[in-house]
Design a protein around this motif. Structure first.
Motif, PDB file in Angstrom:
ATOM      1  N   THR A 312       0.846  -1.208   0.000  1.00 15.53           N
ATOM      2  CA  THR A 312       0.000   0.000   0.000  1.00 15.53           C
ATOM      3  C   THR A 312       0.877   1.252   0.000  1.00 15.53           C
ATOM      4  O   THR A 312       0.460   2.306   0.471  1.00 15.53           O
ATOM      5  N   ASN A 313       2.092   1.141  -0.540  1.00 14.39           N
ATOM      6  CA  ASN A 313       3.041   2.274  -0.566  1.00 14.39           C
ATOM      7  C   ASN A 313       3.295   2.818   0.835  1.00 14.39           C
ATOM      8  O   ASN A 313       3.358   4.035   1.031  1.00 14.39           O
ATOM      9  N   ASP A 314       3.391   1.913   1.815  1.00 16.01           N
ATOM     10  CA  ASP A 314       3.650   2.313   3.220  1.00 16.01           C
ATOM     11  C   ASP A 314       2.621   3.308   3.751  1.00 16.01           C
ATOM     12  O   ASP A 314       2.957   4.202   4.546  1.00 16.01           O
ATOM     13  N   SER A 315       1.386   3.177   3.318  1.00 15.99           N
ATOM     14  CA  SER A 315       0.332   4.104   3.777  1.00 15.99           C
ATOM     15  C   SER A 315       0.083   3.959   5.273  1.00 15.99           C
ATOM     16  O   SER A 315      -0.086   2.851   5.772  1.00 15.99           O
ATOM     17  N   HIS A 316       0.017   5.099   5.965  1.00 11.01           N
ATOM     18  CA  HIS A 316      -0.294   5.083   7.401  1.00 11.01           C
ATOM     19  C   HIS A 316      -1.793   4.947   7.650  1.00 11.01           C
ATOM     20  O   HIS A 316      -2.222   4.640   8.755  1.00 11.01           O
ATOM     21  N   SER A 317      -2.581   5.270   6.636  1.00 16.43           N
ATOM     22  CA  SER A 317      -4.035   5.098   6.752  1.00 16.43           C
ATOM     23  C   SER A 317      -4.537   4.675   5.379  1.00 16.43           C
ATOM     24  O   SER A 317      -4.115   5.229   4.358  1.00 16.43           O
ATOM     25  N   VAL A 318      -5.431   3.690   5.355  1.00 17.57           N
ATOM     26  CA  VAL A 318      -5.802   3.130   4.048  1.00 17.57           C
ATOM     27  C   VAL A 318      -7.128   2.375   4.127  1.00 17.57           C
ATOM     28  O   VAL A 318      -7.499   1.853   5.187  1.00 17.57           O
ATOM     29  N   GLN A 319      -7.849   2.367   3.004  1.00 16.34           N
ATOM     30  CA  GLN A 319      -9.018   1.498   2.868  1.00 16.34           C
ATOM     31  C   GLN A 319      -8.768   0.560   1.685  1.00 16.34           C
ATOM     32  O   GLN A 319      -8.274   0.986   0.646  1.00 16.34           O
ATOM     33  N   ILE A 320      -9.093  -0.728   1.897  1.00 17.33           N
ATOM     34  CA  ILE A 320      -9.037  -1.691   0.787  1.00 17.33           C
ATOM     35  C   ILE A 320     -10.418  -2.321   0.682  1.00 17.33           C
ATOM     36  O   ILE A 320     -10.973  -2.790   1.686  1.00 17.33           O
ATOM     37  N   ILE A 321     -10.977  -2.327  -0.522  1.00 15.11           N
ATOM     38  CA  ILE A 321     -12.276  -2.976  -0.729  1.00 15.11           C
ATOM     39  C   ILE A 321     -12.050  -4.261  -1.520  1.00 15.11           C
ATOM     40  O   ILE A 321     -11.346  -4.262  -2.537  1.00 15.11           O
ATOM     41  N   LEU A 322     -12.614  -5.357  -1.009  1.00 11.01           N
ATOM     42  CA  LEU A 322     -12.524  -6.657  -1.688  1.00 11.01           C
ATOM     43  C   LEU A 322     -13.911  -6.968  -2.243  1.00 11.01           C
ATOM     44  O   LEU A 322     -14.808  -7.395  -1.504  1.00 11.01           O
ATOM     45  N   PRO A 323     -14.144  -6.722  -3.555  1.00  8.00           N
ATOM     46  CA  PRO A 323     -15.485  -6.924  -4.109  1.00  8.00           C
ATOM     47  C   PRO A 323     -15.943  -8.379  -3.986  1.00  8.00           C
ATOM     48  O   PRO A 323     -15.144  -9.314  -4.074  1.00  8.00           O
ATOM     49  N   GLN A 324     -17.253  -8.550  -3.787  1.00  8.31           N
ATOM     50  CA  GLN A 324     -17.843  -9.872  -3.534  1.00  8.31           C
ATOM     51  C   GLN A 324     -17.445 -10.914  -4.579  1.00  8.31           C
ATOM     52  O   GLN A 324     -17.131 -12.051  -4.258  1.00  8.31           O
ATOM     53  N   LYS A 325     -17.469 -10.484  -5.857  1.00  8.35           N
ATOM     54  CA  LYS A 325     -17.211 -11.421  -6.948  1.00  8.35           C
ATOM     55  C   LYS A 325     -15.793 -11.985  -6.887  1.00  8.35           C
ATOM     56  O   LYS A 325     -15.541 -13.134  -7.228  1.00  8.35           O
ATOM     57  N   GLN A 326     -14.841 -11.138  -6.425  1.00  7.62           N
ATOM     58  CA  GLN A 326     -13.449 -11.565  -6.335  1.00  7.62           C
ATOM     59  C   GLN A 326     -13.273 -12.677  -5.308  1.00  7.62           C
ATOM     60  O   GLN A 326     -12.327 -13.440  -5.351  1.00  7.62           O
ATOM     61  N   LEU A 327     -14.196 -12.740  -4.354  1.00  2.00           N
ATOM     62  CA  LEU A 327     -14.072 -13.715  -3.259  1.00  2.00           C
ATOM     63  C   LEU A 327     -15.100 -14.834  -3.374  1.00  2.00           C
ATOM     64  O   LEU A 327     -15.144 -15.721  -2.530  1.00  2.00           O
ATOM     65  N   GLY A 328     -15.975 -14.758  -4.397  1.00  3.70           N
ATOM     66  CA  GLY A 328     -17.056 -15.745  -4.508  1.00  3.70           C
ATOM     67  C   GLY A 328     -18.041 -15.625  -3.357  1.00  3.70           C
ATOM     68  O   GLY A 328     -18.546 -16.620  -2.842  1.00  3.70           O
ATOM     69  N   ARG A 329     -18.323 -14.373  -2.942  1.00  2.00           N
ATOM     70  CA  ARG A 329     -19.230 -14.135  -1.814  1.00  2.00           C
ATOM     71  C   ARG A 329     -20.465 -13.356  -2.272  1.00  2.00           C
ATOM     72  O   ARG A 329     -20.534 -12.883  -3.402  1.00  2.00           O
ATOM     73  N   ARG A 330     -21.407 -13.189  -1.340  1.00  2.00           N
ATOM     74  CA  ARG A 330     -22.607 -12.406  -1.662  1.00  2.00           C
ATOM     75  C   ARG A 330     -22.434 -10.937  -1.284  1.00  2.00           C
ATOM     76  O   ARG A 330     -23.234 -10.097  -1.663  1.00  2.00           O
ATOM     77  N   SER A 331     -21.393 -10.637  -0.464  1.00  2.95           N
ATOM     78  CA  SER A 331     -21.201  -9.238  -0.072  1.00  2.95           C
ATOM     79  C   SER A 331     -19.714  -8.908  -0.003  1.00  2.95           C
ATOM     80  O   SER A 331     -18.874  -9.794   0.175  1.00  2.95           O
ATOM     81  N   ASP A 332     -19.409  -7.618  -0.141  1.00  2.60           N
ATOM     82  CA  ASP A 332     -18.022  -7.163  -0.162  1.00  2.60           C
ATOM     83  C   ASP A 332     -17.353  -7.322   1.210  1.00  2.60           C
ATOM     84  O   ASP A 332     -18.025  -7.419   2.235  1.00  2.60           O
ATOM     85  N   MET A 333     -16.030  -7.311   1.199  1.00  5.76           N
ATOM     86  CA  MET A 333     -15.248  -7.298   2.436  1.00  5.76           C
ATOM     87  C   MET A 333     -14.458  -5.983   2.449  1.00  5.76           C
ATOM     88  O   MET A 333     -14.078  -5.468   1.389  1.00  5.76           O
ATOM     89  N   TYR A 334     -14.229  -5.455   3.646  1.00  7.66           N
ATOM     90  CA  TYR A 334     -13.576  -4.152   3.776  1.00  7.66           C
ATOM     91  C   TYR A 334     -12.391  -4.238   4.728  1.00  7.66           C
ATOM     92  O   TYR A 334     -12.469  -4.893   5.762  1.00  7.66           O
ATOM     93  N   VAL A 335     -11.297  -3.562   4.361  1.00  7.06           N
ATOM     94  CA  VAL A 335     -10.153  -3.440   5.272  1.00  7.06           C
ATOM     95  C   VAL A 335      -9.953  -1.946   5.544  1.00  7.06           C
ATOM     96  O   VAL A 335      -9.918  -1.127   4.616  1.00  7.06           O
ATOM     97  N   PHE A 336      -9.853  -1.627   6.822  1.00 12.16           N
ATOM     98  CA  PHE A 336      -9.638  -0.247   7.280  1.00 12.16           C
ATOM     99  C   PHE A 336      -8.340  -0.259   8.076  1.00 12.16           C
ATOM    100  O   PHE A 336      -8.131  -1.145   8.905  1.00 12.16           O
ATOM    101  N   CYS A 337      -7.454   0.693   7.819  1.00  7.96           N
ATOM    102  CA  CYS A 337      -6.235   0.744   8.635  1.00  7.96           C
ATOM    103  C   CYS A 337      -5.921   2.198   8.979  1.00  7.96           C
ATOM    104  O   CYS A 337      -6.013   3.090   8.130  1.00  7.96           O
ATOM    105  N   CYS A 338      -5.590   2.432  10.251  1.00  5.98           N
ATOM    106  CA  CYS A 338      -5.212   3.753  10.727  1.00  5.98           C
ATOM    107  C   CYS A 338      -4.037   3.561  11.676  1.00  5.98           C
ATOM    108  O   CYS A 338      -3.779   2.438  12.110  1.00  5.98           O
ATOM    109  N   SER A 339      -3.366   4.661  12.061  1.00  4.65           N
ATOM    110  CA  SER A 339      -2.143   4.465  12.850  1.00  4.65           C
ATOM    111  C   SER A 339      -1.856   5.671  13.723  1.00  4.65           C
ATOM    112  O   SER A 339      -2.690   6.567  13.870  1.00  4.65           O
ATOM    113  N   TYR A 340      -0.631   5.697  14.211  1.00  5.46           N
ATOM    114  CA  TYR A 340      -0.201   6.823  15.039  1.00  5.46           C
ATOM    115  C   TYR A 340      -0.283   8.148  14.274  1.00  5.46           C
ATOM    116  O   TYR A 340      -0.365   9.217  14.877  1.00  5.46           O
ATOM    117  N   ALA A 341      -0.291   8.088  12.929  1.00  3.15           N
ATOM    118  CA  ALA A 341      -0.377   9.327  12.141  1.00  3.15           C
ATOM    119  C   ALA A 341      -1.696  10.062  12.400  1.00  3.15           C
ATOM    120  O   ALA A 341      -1.783  11.281  12.254  1.00  3.15           O
TER     121      ALA A 341
END
Length: 446
Positions: A312-341
């Motif tokens: 993630t280019n060493d991002s201190h804060s970031v959102q990643i969305i994993l679309p449902q189709k990519q995972l063979g699921r009925r709904s999306d998955m979400y990654v949230f990251c935050c830090s000391y920044a």
């Protein structure tokens, strides 16, 4: 307590606090109570010791994780779109003066096992490694169409009535591949499933424009902003606002029993033997469990790490969305990251959340695709919570109940619930025509 109020609000979750603030600014007399002795309800912010108490039933986190007080772990972490509705609400109510925002470093999407920066403009589309050469050109044309589209400029419509044509029709006109459609629909327009493809294209085009405008706002790597010290600052900002307008906040009020007359209409709330009268009650689902229905569950993992998320280019804060189709699921998955920044953890520490609408009873297995993106993790907490929606008729019982928080890691769906509740409570549309630059000063020191 024997006074009469226009509205009594129960629970100091984000939605309830925003509504309480909006109604106070409108001149209504508001009493706001919470059974807990802290702000935030489900959307509270926890220190490390509180996190341990909640998930590990003891108050002894390992010392190597650093000072407990330096952690502000939001239980419902959501980024704000820089030009989005929530920021407009914050500006309209003046709560921005109590908060400092900082831009979020990165916005990524998961595709075929890898993560990529989400391209949001024609220029970014040409640079993106997400698409092959010919697909880049097709995507660029589509992005230019979206950027140039204006409701009141028929020339920009290219013969398409976006209120009638579906998103699927518009996308097929540009011949975009499924993978491209996936990231546009889920990571740019932030749809939670694929039903948008058969809805009028205007909604998707407007959401894409909002993303691109928000991205341009702070020239950062994402369209999102987040308050320093996390979202726990928001309910307190609204409490201060409410006080300025004569609202009353009371924490640590046990029971908070809603009282109904013989016609089934709410007329007040009793706590500690005293009843405060009101015309309307606003609350989260936990205060009126008989008037809500369970509609789903959210599975999530809370992870403490000592490094940024890889790729993630060493991002201190970031959102990643994993679309449902990519995972063979009925709904999306979400990654949230935050830090000391963003002052939510001690120096060198990162907090990541992986969340999704639960489709099984095994969050450890279900959340694996998101957790696998994080790299080594110091501590992980797994959790599943139920999602509720109101099942009552507010015009019959004067009770206005919010829906539970969903799995998304951005505020767009949450704030729509607030706006629709505001309209039901007041009978009028919320005016959100504001000067967006009012929230920029803090964002620019990012």
């Amino acid at each position: 307590m024997d006074e009469e109020y226009d509205v009594i609000v129960l629970g100091t979750g984000l939605k309830e606090c925003i509504l309480s603030g909006l109604l106070s600014v409108d001149g209504l007399k508001v009493l706001h109570m919470d059974r807990n002795d802290y702000y935030g309800g489900e959307s509270t912010s926890l220190s490390l010791v509180q996190l341990w108490k909640r998930f590990r039933s003891n108050d002894k986190p390992p010392e190597l994780l650093g000072s407990s007080r330096e952690y502000n772990v939001d239980m419902i972490p959501k980024f704000m779109m820089a030009n989005g509705t929530l920021v407009r609400v914050l500006i309209r109510t003046g709560v921005t003066k109590y908060l400092n925002f900082k831009a979020v470093d990165g916005s990524f999407v998961y595709n075929n096992g890898k993560i990529y920066k989400v391209p949001a403009t024609d220029v970014e589309a040409l640079k993106s490694t997400l698409m092959g050469l010919f697909e880049k050109r097709r995507a660029r044309k589509f992005f230019i169409y979206v950027q140039d589209y204006e409701d009141d400029e028929p020339k920009s419509h290219e013969g398409l009535d976006l209120n009638k044509v579906t998103t699927r029709d518009v996308i097929s006109k540009y011949g975009l591949e499924d993978n491209t459609v996936d990231f546009i629909g889920h990571a740019l327009a932030l749809h939670r499933d694929d039903s948008y493809l058969d809805e009028p294209a205007i909604y998707t085009v407007k959401r894409m424009k909002l993303y691109a405008e928000s991205l341009a706002r702070f020239q950062g790597g994402s369209p999102y902003i987040y308050p320093l010290y996390g979202l726990g600052e928001l309910p307190q900002g609204f409490a201060r606002l409410s006080a300025v307008y004569g609202g009353t906040y009371m924490l640590n009020k046990p029971e908070c029993k809603v009282e109904f007359d013989t016609d089934g209409k709410a007329y007040g709330v009793t706590t500690e033997g005293e009843t405060a009268k009101c015309k309307k009650v606003v609350c989260d689902p936990s205060y009126l469990p008989d008037k809500v229905k369970k509609v789903g569950r959210v599975a999530r993992a809370i992870c403490i790490m000592s490094h940024p998320i890889p790729n993630t280019n060493d991002s201190h804060s970031v959102q990643i969305i994993l679309p449902q189709k990519q995972l063979g699921r009925r709904s999306d998955m979400y990654v949230f990251c935050c830090s000391y920044a963003h002052n939510v953890a001690p120096k060198g520490k990162y907090i990541a959340f992986v969340s999704t609408e639960a489709e099984t009873d095994h969050p450890e297995t279900e959340l694996k695709p998101g957790i696998d993106l994080l790299g080594p993790v110091d501590e992980t907490f797994f959790d599943i919570y139920d999602r509720y929606e109101p099942a009552n008729h507010d015009e019959q019982d004067n009770c206005f109940i919010s829906t539970s928080y969903d799995a998304t890691t951005h505020f767009e769906s949450t704030v729509q619930d607030v706006i629709s509740m505001y309209k039901k409570i007041t009978g009028k549309e919320l005016d959100l025509s504001v000067d967006l630059s009012a929230a920029s000063a803090a964002g620019e020191d990012a």
